[in-house]
Design a protein around this motif. Structure first.
Motif, PDB file in Angstrom:
ATOM      1  N   CYS A 193       0.847  -1.207   0.000  1.00  0.00           N
ATOM      2  CA  CYS A 193       0.000   0.000   0.000  1.00  0.00           C
ATOM      3  C   CYS A 193       0.884   1.260   0.000  1.00  0.00           C
ATOM      4  N   PRO A 194       0.769   2.097  -1.026  1.00  0.00           N
ATOM      5  CA  PRO A 194       1.696   3.221  -1.175  1.00  0.00           C
ATOM      6  C   PRO A 194       1.574   4.292  -0.101  1.00  0.00           C
ATOM      7  N   THR A 195       0.428   4.376   0.579  1.00  0.00           N
ATOM      8  CA  THR A 195       0.233   5.453   1.564  1.00  0.00           C
ATOM      9  C   THR A 195       0.057   4.917   2.982  1.00  0.00           C
ATOM     10  N   SER A 197      -2.266   3.298   3.999  1.00  0.00           N
ATOM     11  CA  SER A 197      -3.688   3.347   4.348  1.00  0.00           C
ATOM     12  C   SER A 197      -4.096   1.993   4.922  1.00  0.00           C
ATOM     13  N   LEU A 198      -3.683   0.936   4.220  1.00  0.00           N
ATOM     14  CA  LEU A 198      -3.920  -0.431   4.721  1.00  0.00           C
ATOM     15  C   LEU A 198      -2.776  -0.703   5.697  1.00  0.00           C
ATOM     16  N   MET A 204      -7.767  -0.391   7.828  1.00  0.00           N
ATOM     17  CA  MET A 204      -7.278   0.676   6.962  1.00  0.00           C
ATOM     18  C   MET A 204      -7.800   2.025   7.432  1.00  0.00           C
ATOM     19  N   CYS A 209      -6.330   6.578   1.855  1.00  0.00           N
ATOM     20  CA  CYS A 209      -6.390   5.709   0.675  1.00  0.00           C
ATOM     21  C   CYS A 209      -6.402   6.541  -0.613  1.00  0.00           C
ATOM     22  N   ILE A 210      -5.590   6.131  -1.576  1.00  0.00           N
ATOM     23  CA  ILE A 210      -5.512   6.859  -2.855  1.00  0.00           C
ATOM     24  C   ILE A 210      -6.878   6.867  -3.543  1.00  0.00           C
ATOM     25  N   SER A 211      -7.602   5.761  -3.406  1.00  0.00           N
ATOM     26  CA  SER A 211      -8.931   5.708  -4.033  1.00  0.00           C
ATOM     27  C   SER A 211      -9.853   6.783  -3.473  1.00  0.00           C
ATOM     28  N   CYS A 237      -7.122   3.364  -7.155  1.00  0.00           N
ATOM     29  CA  CYS A 237      -5.868   2.636  -6.913  1.00  0.00           C
ATOM     30  C   CYS A 237      -6.223   1.154  -6.789  1.00  0.00           C
ATOM     31  N   VAL A 239      -3.574  -1.202  -6.135  1.00  0.00           N
ATOM     32  CA  VAL A 239      -2.340  -1.873  -5.707  1.00  0.00           C
ATOM     33  C   VAL A 239      -2.603  -3.067  -4.776  1.00  0.00           C
ATOM     34  N   CYS A 240      -3.425  -2.865  -3.739  1.00  0.00           N
ATOM     35  CA  CYS A 240      -3.602  -3.949  -2.761  1.00  0.00           C
ATOM     36  C   CYS A 240      -4.390  -5.126  -3.332  1.00  0.00           C
TER      37      CYS A 240
END
Ligand code: SF4
Ligand code: SF4
Length: 346
Positions: A193-195, A197-198, A204, A209-211, A237, A239-240
């Motif tokens: 997870c890039p931020t 968030s998770l 999370m 979250c990017i979304s 996003c 990614v996860c």
């Protein structure tokens, strides 16, 4: 009699093209409120976000006549992802069948609604935002499992939309899922997870979250420290979900989604920055409805953020043009790129 009605509904749903169908009485949704409270307890910041979900925990206050919920899964992994939006726009948004009348999935939903009405049932559906906590309802109906990245999985992986109808008859039709749980030590989704968030299994912070930050949240991206972690994402996003081994080989990509091949070239960072209001309102907003008809500026800020994260000389003129934008946040984001990359404005 009651049992045969439930079976007929399921049979009709499968005939129409749904992947799975379950029916549960409303009291079986009760644990949803507790789950919401648990989430807020684990991540107190998320309270603001989950406030908006409270209506889903009190279905009977809004619909006192409702006795059961029919919950259905609609996989979207059969669709081809056009190259120019791949990795930049979340797949659930690209293939959002909830209100797109051109899709077979939307038509099947309308047909099921008509079928339920033809049985004499009172029916309620909210195609955009749902009438119940969807993942919770699907879990109670045994249609699949919720994994550590919080997504609901069936045999199609996590690439499924969930749809729910309230009806005024008490019915129950559950399935038993045979899906394996997440592998014991797997934490790929959390690590990727890039931020952050998770931040833990099943945990999370939606506000990170990017979304969220590229759609209905994130109205001040030029001042948002996490924006530099958005990578190549412009809207949404994945990614996860993309890194999850349980999604391995689950994307079939055989069919073109109605209208997407034509629209995709207009959804690149460059095209978004050059986009006019009329085109946005006619072609883009109706599909990506989390941003309103007045929020083309937000798409442009998201596109500039992508450029900021991947600046190349070819973007220079776009950034300079954005300095003259009528939208203040667009100008502010363009200014921040000029400062970061020492772009000469003259
Ligand atoms: S969608 Fe992206 S930002 Fe949101 S939790 Fe998943 S990986 Fe993290
Ligand atoms: S990446 Fe691993 S832990 Fe995360 S949802 Fe997938 S299987 Fe579960």
């Amino acid at each position: 009699m009651i049992e045969s009605i439930a079976l007929s509904i399921k049979q009709k749903a499968l005939e129409l093209g749904y992947e799975k169908c379950g029916i549960i009485p409303i009291p079986m949704l009760d644990g949803y409120q507790e789950k919401l409270e648990e989430r807020v307890k684990n991540v107190p910041d998320s309270g603001v976000f989950y406030k908006g979900q409270q209506r889903l925990a009190h279905v009977q206050e809004e619909f006192p006549w409702a006795k059961s919920v029919i919950i259905l899964t609609v996989p979207y992994s059969k669709y081809h992802v056009p190259e120019n939006v791949s990795g930049h726009i979340g797949k659930s948004y690209l293939f959002d069948v909830r209100i797109d009348e051109n899709t077979t999935e939307y038509q099947q939903s309308r047909q099921l609604e008509l079928y339920l009405q033809s049985l004499g049932l009172k029916v309620e559906i909210n195609r955009k935002f749902g009438v119940v906590g969807m993942r919770w309802a699907a879990l109670q109906a045994g249609l699949g499992i919720i994994r550590r990245n919080n997504f609901f999985y069936t045999e199609s992986g996590s690439w499924v939309h969930l749809e729910a109808f309230l009806i005024d008859m008490e019915l129950e039709l559950k399935s038993n899922t045979t899906l394996p749980p997440c592998p014991k030590n797997c934490d790929r989704c959390i690590k990727a997870c890039p931020t952050a968030s998770l931040c833990n299994a099943y945990t999370m912070n939606p506000l990170r979250c990017i979304s969220f930050l590229t759609t209905f949240g994130g109205r001040n991206l030029p001042q948002e420290p996490m924006a530099e972690n958005f990578g190549e994402w412009i809207y949404g996003c994945d990614v996860c979900q993309d890194v999850c081994p349980m999604n391995h080989k689950k994307w079939a990509a055989q069919e073109a989604f109605p209208g997407l091949t034509e629209l995709a070239p207009s959804l690149t960072a460059e095209a978004l920055l050059n986009m006019g209001e009329d085109f946005y309102r006619d072609k883009v907003q109706p599909k990506f409805f989390y941003l309103t008809a007045d929020e083309l500026w937000k798409w442009k800020v998201n596109a500039l953020n992508y450029i900021k994260n991947h600046y190349q000389e070819q973007y220079r003129q776009l950034v300079l043009d954005a300095l003259e934008s009528p939208y203040p946040k667009v100008r502010e984001m363009a200014e921040s790129i000029c400062v970061l990359y020492s772009i000469d404005k003259n």
